[in-house]
Design an enzyme around this catalytic site. Structure first.
Site, PDB file in Angstrom:
ATOM      1  N   ILE A 470       0.742  -1.149   0.243  1.00 48.07           N
ATOM      2  CA  ILE A 470       0.047  -0.125   0.104  1.00 48.07           C
ATOM      3  C   ILE A 470       0.735   1.329  -0.100  1.00 48.07           C
ATOM      4  CG2 ILE A 470      -1.997  -0.989   1.003  1.00 48.07           C
ATOM      5  CD1 ILE A 470      -1.078  -0.148   3.708  1.00 48.07           C
ATOM      6  N   GLY A 471       2.163   1.074  -0.456  1.00 48.92           N
ATOM      7  CA  GLY A 471       2.974   2.185  -0.739  1.00 48.92           C
ATOM      8  C   GLY A 471       4.145   2.286   0.371  1.00 48.92           C
ATOM      9  N   ALA A 514       5.936  -7.070   6.883  1.00 51.65           N
ATOM     10  CA  ALA A 514       7.535  -7.434   6.735  1.00 51.65           C
ATOM     11  C   ALA A 514       7.804  -8.785   7.433  1.00 51.65           C
ATOM     12  CB  ALA A 514       8.078  -6.388   7.189  1.00 51.65           C
ATOM     13  N   LYS A 638      15.972   3.416   3.858  1.00 50.47           N
ATOM     14  CA  LYS A 638      15.196   4.316   3.078  1.00 50.47           C
ATOM     15  C   LYS A 638      13.757   4.264   3.169  1.00 50.47           C
ATOM     16  CE  LYS A 638      15.631   6.524  -1.340  1.00 50.47           C
ATOM     17  NZ  LYS A 638      16.422   6.543  -2.460  1.00 50.47           N
ATOM     18  N   GLN A 643       8.537   5.268   6.089  1.00 53.00           N
ATOM     19  CA  GLN A 643       7.297   4.723   6.962  1.00 53.00           C
ATOM     20  C   GLN A 643       7.218   5.677   8.161  1.00 53.00           C
ATOM     21  OE1 GLN A 643       5.053   2.424   5.982  1.00 53.00           O
ATOM     22  NE2 GLN A 643       5.746   0.634   6.793  1.00 53.00           N
ATOM     23  N   GLU A 710       3.102   1.114  11.860  1.00 50.85           N
ATOM     24  CA  GLU A 710       2.217   1.940  12.747  1.00 50.85           C
ATOM     25  C   GLU A 710       3.096   2.692  13.824  1.00 50.85           C
ATOM     26  OE1 GLU A 710      -0.985   0.386  12.164  1.00 50.85           O
ATOM     27  OE2 GLU A 710       0.064  -0.939  11.161  1.00 50.85           O
TER      28      GLU A 710
END
Lengths: 743, 336
Positions: A470-471, A514, A638, A643, A710
């Site tokens: 989702i990016g 991940a 990166k 994030q 998050e």
């Protein structure tokens, strides 16, 4: 062994995205595509008594108007409508009957030859209602709070912890105490890409669906079950998602409507929502929290009470982990917490980035700041004095917890030692300057997933799993993991995702992709490696005939002998022995529950913020912020930094700007566009700094990663609010802190 | 969006003629507001007259020492024009406080004057709005009115009630500068002082301006007096860019030998039109910068202001903004 993992790498999908080659759900086409436009209700509760169907059907170019009156028969059990993220209750069914259960409810779909005709025709749909009184205001209904119903989802979301010690007694005796009510507004996800589904009606009657989703298999399951179709006849594809933030964890109503129209018309149909319609489904729920904290004379945090009441719909019990965080952050002996829901005439709330975490933790961290201030202790000193090495509620040690190091490195980078403790003590003219900090936490979890690894005949490694990106950088980190696991140059590795035909992966959320998919990719590549090694052993004159797997390594697209790397066989040569076919392996990875359950597992952060507040106007600017994160192993600094920065920006937005405002006269969200629903713009964001604190964790999952989706946002709102307190001496407990609250 | 026909006239007279001939037609220039409103089904023109090709894009000196801004010059070209920047920096600053760079590149000076309120209820056809649907009621009055007006509202008769604001920043500066709007209509040219261009809602909240059907704004004339030495534009909003003013203040002062000889104060975000109060401005004239009582001026401007709940804070905020803007214009602001 790790040539790529841990290295800063640009996104492998970056060029496709910036050149427009990456296609999104609404950009796929099909011959003879028809376009749907959704008509939404303008009342919050009642019945539809009439829709002027005939008039609308006469408009040239209009193909059909679908309403509850002419929809086909569909599955009748709630279970058929349950998606992977469905909370307990009875899921909303579009066009089910004449009942209106919230304002903005999809009540009709106009299908036409062009989007413009569909939209125009939709504007001419006149709906007559029989209205009933609605109730949409949480603050007027707090007395109706009750515990959430339990269901499958409650396995993943634990209920409030049991009380420990005697809160009342400890609080009463505490020489230092603080009590506050925290009010959080509704927020809508508002990813840049609006929800859309392009349903291609294939010649054989099967459906190929391009959907905006955080889980292609989730959409596939939903469509198959609702429309009673065999899974094999429904393929959902979603290679790129223009942001979602949790909104794609459940299939949205455009998917239902597009599929319904395609099946009925036996024609390909696309339904895309408008920005305004992005405010007509799940959202972060309004929440009211009451906190009381007590400390002993020496600054020992002794008593914590945390009660939360959140809104939900009348039909589902959406709930969050709001009050469970204090036991993971502070070793108070006397605690009590409750979490209740108030059903209202609104749509069911929906997970949004750090659901519950960025509600409960900021409230807690603002009261911690208040208590430290009352005691006269530095906020970091107070947190260090009340540092816990275990999860108090579960009585489990942490698999790793480098929060102390986050405090230390973050404070140093920020220059925290230069802070004057007194509020209003740092000013320039009209401008009050404040420095605040807060802690963030988010659980590190791992789920089961499958992945396939294929070595193609021309020596490329192709890895697939039906997850989503989702990016966040999923494509990139999976490519890195695959390349390192099989010792391949990264340019020879292709990772694909977002297709229900691929090996199953769970919905992408909760910062677990991940860990979950990363482990599956690693295992699939390892299994493929084993297979390739066995094939290498069988090759004519194989140098590995008598070698054990432990003695070889994968490097530079070769299998090499560890003791003498010049002894090697190329992967290309190995696949060449397979009769012109690729070599593939599909593997399942499961979390090692037995080991993991002995530990509490979480990512932590320490956030430092400087604000400038205009004393006369109450306008706030976040002039700089530092976040120090202990998030396990960082696969790609990166994308990881992106994030965290994204979370920080949203945290600033949440603290100062973001709010979906409902007019309770109508039970309708009124600021439903990006002009009036304020999120931070470039001009709001100054210096943002991210530190990744080294944290080794061999328990959390085989990769040692904790997920970063998050943790970037969780600590931010309290750090901003605490900085505002330091600047102004005003403790504002209702978010967002707009200028009127500081006048 | 409804169906519409489209034409692209080559000169002003043809454009005006077409508008007169087509009932329900509208001019379109940058389209930054009109297209949004059409998509939302709020504006339903049956014919669009694209005026982008008319020769109304120049910015040139006038004979009386002022400056004429072509109606079709973009907001961006106007704000960054050398003459505007040096002689009317207040206007330049106000324009740049509005919208976003992309919008200012498209939006024209004439269109800016005609932009419609950003009242949530006006935009949402699922709610009542007397401006959009005369007689349907005002959703904002008892609803969410944080961005709404505190001055000059129409709040007594439910069928004409309107507490909307005019959203423009540019128009607030034009009000302070006492710009003159040049208009061409079926009966030829006329000029309208900016103060008379926009109107209060009164009994006809659906009318934003005094411009008659068939009339086209061709230029905005700025008088010679541009307050380049003592001016301020303060805009208070919920974020640093791309947000409409909760309150904005444009101030232009003329100061000679420390004495204020002329004063203009216009407010945005508080009324259906840029708000001026001449008697408050008069309180400053003849005073020295130090003896002028900015607080009293602010109180006078806000006298009669009325809050509707969510927007009541604007009354105090506006006073503070006026005081600060006067200090900034008079260069007596405490260093920040």
């Amino acid at each position: 062994m790790t040539k790529y993992i841990g290295k800063s790498m640009s996104r492998v999908d970056g060029v496709a995205k910036v050149t427009g080659k990456a296609k999104y759900a609404a950009e796929y086409s099909a011959p003879d595509l028809a376009y749907g436009y959704v008509v939404c209700s303008t009342i919050a509760k009642g019945k539809i008594t009439r829709i002027n169907t005939d008039e609308v059907l006469q408009i040239p170019g209009v193909i059909q108007l679908f309403t509850h009156e002419n929809r086909p028969r569909l599955a009748c059990f709630d279970l058929n409508y349950k998606d992977q993220d469905a909370p307990p209750g009875s899921p909303f069914r579009p066009l089910r009957d004449e009942k209106v259960v919230y304002n903005g409810q999809p009540i009709a779909l106009v299908v036409a030859e062009t989007f413009e005709i569909a939209r125009y025709a939709a504007s001419l749909v006149k709906v007559e209602y029989e209205q009933e009184d609605h109730d949409t205001a949480l603050e007027h209904n707090l007395h109706r709070g009750r515990g959430p119903k339990s269901g499958v989802a409650s396995l993943l979301k634990s209920p409030p912890p049991k009380p420990r010690g005697d809160f009342e007694k400890a609080f009463q005796a505490a020489p230092f105490k603080t009590t506050g009510q925290h009010i959080h507004s509704v927020e809508h996800h508002n990813p840049i890409e609006m929800f859309a589904s392009t349903v291609v009606y294939e010649k054989n009657g099967k459906l190929t669906i391009y959907d905006k989703t955080q889980g292609a298999p989730n959409s596939q399951m939903y469509v198959a079950q609702v429309f009673n179709l065999p899974f094999k006849d429904v393929r959902v594809i979603s290679p790129y998602v223009g942001g979602a933030f949790g909104s794609g964890l459940r299939p949205q109503y455009q998917l239902f409507l597009a599929v319904l129209a395609a099946l009925e018309l036996k024609r390909s149909v696309r339904v895309s929502l408008t920005r305004q319609q992005m405010f007509t489904f799940g959202h972060r729920p309004a929440t009211v929290q009451n906190l009381s904290l007590g400390a002993t004379a020496d600054g020992t945090l002794d008593a914590i009470r945390h009660d939360a009441i959140a809104e939900t719909s009348r039909f589902e019990d959406y709930f969050e982990i709001v009050v469970n965080w204090s036991g993971m952050l502070y070793p108070a002996e006397n605690t009590k917490s409750t979490y209740d829901l108030v059903p209202l005439d609104v749509f069911t709330p929906l997970d949004m980035r750090a659901p519950g975490g960025v509600t409960g933790v900021p409230a807690l961290e603002m009261e911690i700041d208040e208590l430290a201030h009352k005691i006269g202790m530095d906020p970091i000193e107070f947190r260090l004095k009340n540092y816990t090495e275990k999860d108090m509620d579960q009585d489990l040690p942490f698999s790793s917890k480098e929060l102390r190091e986050c405090f230390r490195q973050g404070a140093e980078r920020f220059g925290w030692s230069g802070r004057k403790p007194e509020p209003r003590s740092m000013r320039r003219g009209h401008t009050l300057i404040g420095w605040g900090m807060a802690t963030g936490i988010w659980e590190a979890s791992q789920g089961p997933a499958r992945a396939e690894a294929v070595l193609t005949v021309n020596g490329k490694l192709r890895v697939t799993s039906a997850t989503a990106d989702i990016g966040t950088g999923t494509y990139t980190i999976m490519t890195q993991i695959a390349a390192d696991t099989l010792g391949m140059p990264i340019e020879d590795v292709i990772f694909r995702l977002g297709d229900s035909d691929m090996p199953l992966a769970p919905i992408e959320g909760g910062s677990w992709t991940a860990a979950t998919v990363g482990t599956a990719v690693k295992v699939a590549c390892e299994d493929l490696g084993k297979k390739l090694f066995k094939m290498a052993q069988k090759m004519k004159n194989s140098p590995f005939a008598d070698v054990k797997q432990d003695d070889i390594t994968f490097a530079d697209a070769h299998i090499r002998l560890k003791s003498d790397p010049s002894v090697a066989v190329s992967l290309l040569d190995i696949v060449g022995t397979n009769g012109g076919r690729a070599v593939s392996e599909t593997s399942t990875s499961l979390p090692s529950m037995l080991e993991q359950r002995k530990y509490a597992r979480a990512a932590h952060s320490a956030v430092f913020v400087e604000v400038e507040v205009d004393e006369d106007f109450g306008t706030v600017r976040v002039t700089r912020a530092v976040t120090a994160v202990a998030g396990g192993r960082i696969l790609n600094p990166k994308t990881a930094r992106s994030q965290i920065v994204g979370g920080m920006v949203w945290g600033i937005s949440k603290a100062l700007e973001e709010e979906s405002v409902m007019d309770h006269q109508f039970g309708r969200f009124m600021n439903h566009n990006l002009s009036e629903y304020h999120v931070a713009v470039h001009a709001d964001i100054r210096e943002l700094d991210v530190i990744f604190v080294e944290e080794n964790d061999t328990i959390v999952n085989p990769l040692g990663v904790k997920g970063l989706g998050e943790i970037g946002i969780v600590g931010m709102p309290a750090a901003v609010a605490n900085a505002i307190f330091h600047a102004t001496g005003k403790r504002v407990r209702s978010l967002p802190i707009t200028l009127d609250k500081l006048l | 969006m409804n169906r519409f026909s489209y034409s692209r006239p080559g000169n002003v007279d043809t454009a005006v003629g077409e508008l007169t001939r087509h009932e329900g037609a509208k001019f379109i220039a940058g389209g930054t507001n009109l297209l949004d409103l059409m998509k939302e089904n709020v504006e339903r023109p049956n014919h669009l007259i694209d005026i982008n090709h008319l020769a109304l894009k120049t910015i040139e000196d006038t004979e009386d020492g002022g400056l004429r801004l072509g109606a079709l010059a973009t907001n961006a070209d106007t704000a960054y024009n050398d003459k505007v920047e040096s002689r009317y920096p207040l206007l330049s600053q106000a324009i740049l406080a509005g919208a976003s760079a992309q919008l200012r590149n498209m939006a024209t000076n004439g269109g800016n004057l005609f932009q419609r309120t950003r009242c949530y209820y006006f935009y949402d056809t699922g709610t009542p709005c007397n401006k959009r649907e005369p007689g349907s009621g005002c959703g904002a009055f008892n609803g969410f009115n944080r961005i709404h007006a505190i001055l000059g509202t129409s709040d007594e008769n439910p069928e004409t009630r309107c507490i909307a604001t005019h959203p423009s920043d540019m128009a607030v500066a034009l009000a302070a500068l006492e710009a003159i709007i040049r208009v061409t209509g079926p009966n030829g040219e006329r000029t309208v002082p900016i103060a008379d261009f926009h109107r209060l809602p009164g009994n006809e909240p659906w009318l934003d301006t005094t411009i008659q059907p068939g009339e086209l704004v061709t230029a905005i004339d700025l008088p010679a007096k541009g307050f380049p030495d003592y001016y301020a534009y303060i805009k208070l909003r919920d974020r640093q860019s791309y947000a409409f003013a909760l309150v904005s203040v444009a101030v232009g002062l003329e100061i000679e030998n420390n004495q204020i000889t002329d004063a203009r104060i216009a407010l945005g975000g508080v009324a259906h039109k840029p708000w001026r109060k001449p008697e408050a401005e008069a309180m400053l004239v003849g005073k020295t910068v130090t003896e002028a009582d900015f607080q009293s001026v602010a109180e006078t401007i806000l006298s009669g202001a009325k809050g509707y709940g969510h927007n009541t804070f604007k009354i105090e905020l506006a006073k503070r903004a006026i005081v600060r803007a006067l200090q900034r214009a008079a260069k007596t602001e405490t260093e920040s």
